[in-house]
Design a protein around this motif. Structure first.
Motif, PDB file in Angstrom:
ATOM      1  N   MET A   1      60.191  20.719  46.229  1.00  0.00           N
ATOM      2  CA  MET A   1      59.931  20.386  47.422  1.00  0.00           C
ATOM      3  C   MET A   1      58.175  20.226  47.808  1.00  0.00           C
ATOM      4  SD  MET A   1      61.043  21.626  51.217  1.00  0.00           S
ATOM      5  CE  MET A   1      60.957  20.228  51.966  1.00  0.00           C
ATOM      6  N   HIS A   2      57.207  21.384  47.004  1.00  0.00           N
ATOM      7  CA  HIS A   2      56.349  21.825  47.018  1.00  0.00           C
ATOM      8  C   HIS A   2      54.790  20.720  46.628  1.00  0.00           C
ATOM      9  CE1 HIS A   2      52.732  23.555  48.269  1.00  0.00           C
ATOM     10  NE2 HIS A   2      52.075  23.457  47.245  1.00  0.00           N
ATOM     11  N   LEU A   3      55.780  20.621  45.262  1.00  0.00           N
ATOM     12  CA  LEU A   3      55.058  19.778  44.486  1.00  0.00           C
ATOM     13  C   LEU A   3      55.381  18.002  44.908  1.00  0.00           C
ATOM     14  CD1 LEU A   3      55.914  20.992  40.533  1.00  0.00           C
ATOM     15  CD2 LEU A   3      53.610  21.405  41.631  1.00  0.00           C
ATOM     16  N   PHE A   4      56.042  17.669  45.282  1.00  0.00           N
ATOM     17  CA  PHE A   4      56.226  16.802  46.222  1.00  0.00           C
ATOM     18  C   PHE A   4      55.440  16.819  46.784  1.00  0.00           C
ATOM     19  CE2 PHE A   4      58.420  13.423  49.437  1.00  0.00           C
ATOM     20  CZ  PHE A   4      58.475  12.542  48.750  1.00  0.00           C
ATOM     21  N   LEU A   5      55.334  17.179  48.086  1.00  0.00           N
ATOM     22  CA  LEU A   5      54.948  17.079  49.658  1.00  0.00           C
ATOM     23  C   LEU A   5      52.764  17.611  48.443  1.00  0.00           C
ATOM     24  CD1 LEU A   5      56.133  19.621  51.614  1.00  0.00           C
ATOM     25  CD2 LEU A   5      55.703  17.133  51.640  1.00  0.00           C
ATOM     26  N   GLU A   6      52.758  17.979  48.116  1.00  0.00           N
ATOM     27  CA  GLU A   6      51.457  18.573  47.427  1.00  0.00           C
ATOM     28  C   GLU A   6      51.113  17.089  46.460  1.00  0.00           C
ATOM     29  OE1 GLU A   6      50.130  20.739  44.470  1.00  0.00           O
ATOM     30  OE2 GLU A   6      50.190  22.375  45.058  1.00  0.00           O
ATOM     31  N   ALA A   7      52.065  16.907  46.439  1.00  0.00           N
ATOM     32  CA  ALA A   7      51.554  15.373  45.285  1.00  0.00           C
ATOM     33  C   ALA A   7      51.192  14.012  46.675  1.00  0.00           C
ATOM     34  CB  ALA A   7      52.107  14.391  44.658  1.00  0.00           C
ATOM     35  N   VAL A   8      52.521  14.038  47.863  1.00  0.00           N
ATOM     36  CA  VAL A   8      52.075  12.929  49.137  1.00  0.00           C
ATOM     37  C   VAL A   8      50.298  13.548  49.359  1.00  0.00           C
ATOM     38  CG1 VAL A   8      53.031  12.395  51.376  1.00  0.00           C
ATOM     39  CG2 VAL A   8      54.085  12.688  49.116  1.00  0.00           C
ATOM     40  N   VAL A   9      50.050  14.444  50.055  1.00  0.00           N
ATOM     41  CA  VAL A   9      49.593  15.352  50.438  1.00  0.00           C
ATOM     42  C   VAL A   9      47.973  14.050  50.299  1.00  0.00           C
ATOM     43  CG1 VAL A   9      48.239  16.913  51.487  1.00  0.00           C
ATOM     44  CG2 VAL A   9      50.432  16.921  52.127  1.00  0.00           C
ATOM     45  N   ALA A  10      48.183  14.452  48.611  1.00  0.00           N
ATOM     46  CA  ALA A  10      46.502  14.718  47.967  1.00  0.00           C
ATOM     47  C   ALA A  10      46.803  12.568  47.698  1.00  0.00           C
ATOM     48  CB  ALA A  10      47.186  14.998  46.600  1.00  0.00           C
ATOM     49  N   GLN A  11      47.798  12.129  47.910  1.00  0.00           N
ATOM     50  CA  GLN A  11      47.356  10.968  47.694  1.00  0.00           C
ATOM     51  C   GLN A  11      47.028   9.772  49.329  1.00  0.00           C
ATOM     52  OE1 GLN A  11      51.548   8.709  47.197  1.00  0.00           O
ATOM     53  NE2 GLN A  11      50.480   6.789  46.917  1.00  0.00           N
ATOM     54  N   ALA A  12      47.716  10.793  50.284  1.00  0.00           N
ATOM     55  CA  ALA A  12      47.082  10.572  51.552  1.00  0.00           C
ATOM     56  C   ALA A  12      45.623  10.678  52.028  1.00  0.00           C
ATOM     57  CB  ALA A  12      47.474  11.376  52.437  1.00  0.00           C
ATOM     58  N   ASN A  13      44.818  11.774  50.801  1.00  0.00           N
ATOM     59  CA  ASN A  13      43.497  12.022  50.690  1.00  0.00           C
ATOM     60  C   ASN A  13      42.330  11.757  52.727  1.00  0.00           C
ATOM     61  OD1 ASN A  13      40.974  12.611  50.085  1.00  0.00           O
ATOM     62  ND2 ASN A  13      40.903  10.101  49.918  1.00  0.00           N
ATOM     63  N   CYS A  14      43.824  12.252  53.319  1.00  0.00           N
ATOM     64  CA  CYS A  14      43.288  12.476  55.113  1.00  0.00           C
ATOM     65  C   CYS A  14      42.601  13.924  54.913  1.00  0.00           C
ATOM     66  CB  CYS A  14      44.325  11.900  55.897  1.00  0.00           C
ATOM     67  SG  CYS A  14      46.169  12.832  55.214  1.00  0.00           S
ATOM     68  N   GLY A  15      42.727  14.525  54.619  1.00  0.00           N
ATOM     69  CA  GLY A  15      41.813  15.644  54.728  1.00  0.00           C
ATOM     70  C   GLY A  15      42.242  16.777  55.010  1.00  0.00           C
ATOM     71  N   ARG A  16      41.610  17.582  56.012  1.00  0.00           N
ATOM     72  CA  ARG A  16      42.792  19.169  56.388  1.00  0.00           C
ATOM     73  C   ARG A  16      43.637  18.655  57.502  1.00  0.00           C
ATOM     74  NH1 ARG A  16      42.303  24.427  55.826  1.00  0.00           N
ATOM     75  NH2 ARG A  16      42.548  25.021  57.940  1.00  0.00           N
ATOM     76  N   LEU A  17      44.852  19.102  57.182  1.00  0.00           N
ATOM     77  CA  LEU A  17      46.459  19.124  58.285  1.00  0.00           C
ATOM     78  C   LEU A  17      46.062  20.288  58.478  1.00  0.00           C
ATOM     79  CD1 LEU A  17      49.180  17.878  55.658  1.00  0.00           C
ATOM     80  CD2 LEU A  17      47.261  16.186  57.288  1.00  0.00           C
ATOM     81  N   PRO A  18      46.182  19.637  60.475  1.00  0.00           N
ATOM     82  CA  PRO A  18      45.759  20.883  61.699  1.00  0.00           C
ATOM     83  C   PRO A  18      47.907  21.360  61.050  1.00  0.00           C
ATOM     84  CG  PRO A  18      46.456  18.337  62.534  1.00  0.00           C
ATOM     85  CD  PRO A  18      45.920  17.955  61.091  1.00  0.00           C
ATOM     86  N   ILE A  19      48.140  22.414  61.482  1.00  0.00           N
ATOM     87  CA  ILE A  19      49.286  23.066  61.860  1.00  0.00           C
ATOM     88  C   ILE A  19      50.056  22.440  63.024  1.00  0.00           C
ATOM     89  CG2 ILE A  19      50.334  25.488  62.498  1.00  0.00           C
ATOM     90  CD1 ILE A  19      48.527  27.070  61.261  1.00  0.00           C
ATOM     91  N   ALA A  20      51.410  21.484  62.689  1.00  0.00           N
ATOM     92  CA  ALA A  20      52.073  21.077  63.480  1.00  0.00           C
ATOM     93  C   ALA A  20      52.110  21.846  65.325  1.00  0.00           C
ATOM     94  CB  ALA A  20      54.048  20.789  62.656  1.00  0.00           C
ATOM     95  N   GLY A  21      52.463  20.812  66.309  1.00  0.00           N
ATOM     96  CA  GLY A  21      52.907  22.080  67.355  1.00  0.00           C
ATOM     97  C   GLY A  21      51.812  22.246  67.709  1.00  0.00           C
ATOM     98  N   THR A  22      49.941  22.664  66.990  1.00  0.00           N
ATOM     99  CA  THR A  22      49.128  22.830  68.120  1.00  0.00           C
ATOM    100  C   THR A  22      48.000  21.985  68.626  1.00  0.00           C
ATOM    101  OG1 THR A  22      47.739  22.514  65.779  1.00  0.00           O
ATOM    102  CG2 THR A  22      48.276  24.499  66.062  1.00  0.00           C
ATOM    103  N   PRO A  23      47.462  22.811  69.697  1.00  0.00           N
ATOM    104  CA  PRO A  23      46.821  21.903  70.284  1.00  0.00           C
ATOM    105  C   PRO A  23      46.301  20.486  69.390  1.00  0.00           C
ATOM    106  CG  PRO A  23      47.124  23.944  71.375  1.00  0.00           C
ATOM    107  CD  PRO A  23      47.467  24.027  69.745  1.00  0.00           C
ATOM    108  N   ALA A  24      45.223  21.030  67.944  1.00  0.00           N
ATOM    109  CA  ALA A  24      44.636  19.905  67.334  1.00  0.00           C
ATOM    110  C   ALA A  24      45.578  18.469  66.786  1.00  0.00           C
ATOM    111  CB  ALA A  24      44.550  20.658  66.336  1.00  0.00           C
ATOM    112  N   TRP A  25      47.050  19.135  66.440  1.00  0.00           N
ATOM    113  CA  TRP A  25      47.882  18.500  66.285  1.00  0.00           C
ATOM    114  C   TRP A  25      48.481  17.548  67.325  1.00  0.00           C
ATOM    115  CZ3 TRP A  25      53.257  17.763  67.677  1.00  0.00           C
ATOM    116  CH2 TRP A  25      54.273  17.314  66.955  1.00  0.00           C
ATOM    117  N   ALA A  26      48.250  18.049  67.810  1.00  0.00           N
ATOM    118  CA  ALA A  26      49.035  17.103  70.060  1.00  0.00           C
ATOM    119  C   ALA A  26      48.128  16.004  69.779  1.00  0.00           C
ATOM    120  CB  ALA A  26      49.439  18.038  70.814  1.00  0.00           C
TER     121      ALA A  26
END
Length: 90
Positions: A1-26
């Motif tokens: 699962m981790h390798l799959f998500l790592e590949a998806v995030v790399a492919q999206a190439n959208c930089g650092r992700l905020p933590i879900a549920g935080t104000p930055a995410w909202a």
């Protein structure tokens, strides 16, 4: 699962992700792919915690079967609780 998500995030190439549920995410727009990716990463975290919990329950069952040293187990649990309390108060 981790390798799959790592590949998806790399492919999206959208930089650092905020933590879900935080104000930055909202603050992200609902259509922003980072919002969904952050939720997927949070889901991975939950799955890993669930998996680790299952493994710990299986190990505990084996310890019961093998007649573990319950005094030592109690000391370990107490130490974990003390460490958690120290982390929370820091």
């Amino acid at each position: 699962m981790h390798l799959f998500l790592e590949a998806v995030v790399a492919q999206a190439n959208c930089g650092r992700l905020p933590i879900a549920g935080t104000p930055a995410w909202a603050e992200l727009a609902d259509g922003d792919p980072r919002k969904l990716l952050a939720v997927a990463i949070a889901g991975e975290h939950w799955v890993l915690r669930y998996q680790v919990g299952q493994e710990q329950r299986a190990e505990a069952a084996e310890d019961v079967w093998d007649g573990a040293d319950w005094s030592e187990v109690a000391r370990q649990v107490q130490r974990r609780h003390e460490i958690d309390e120290l982390r929370r108060s820091a």
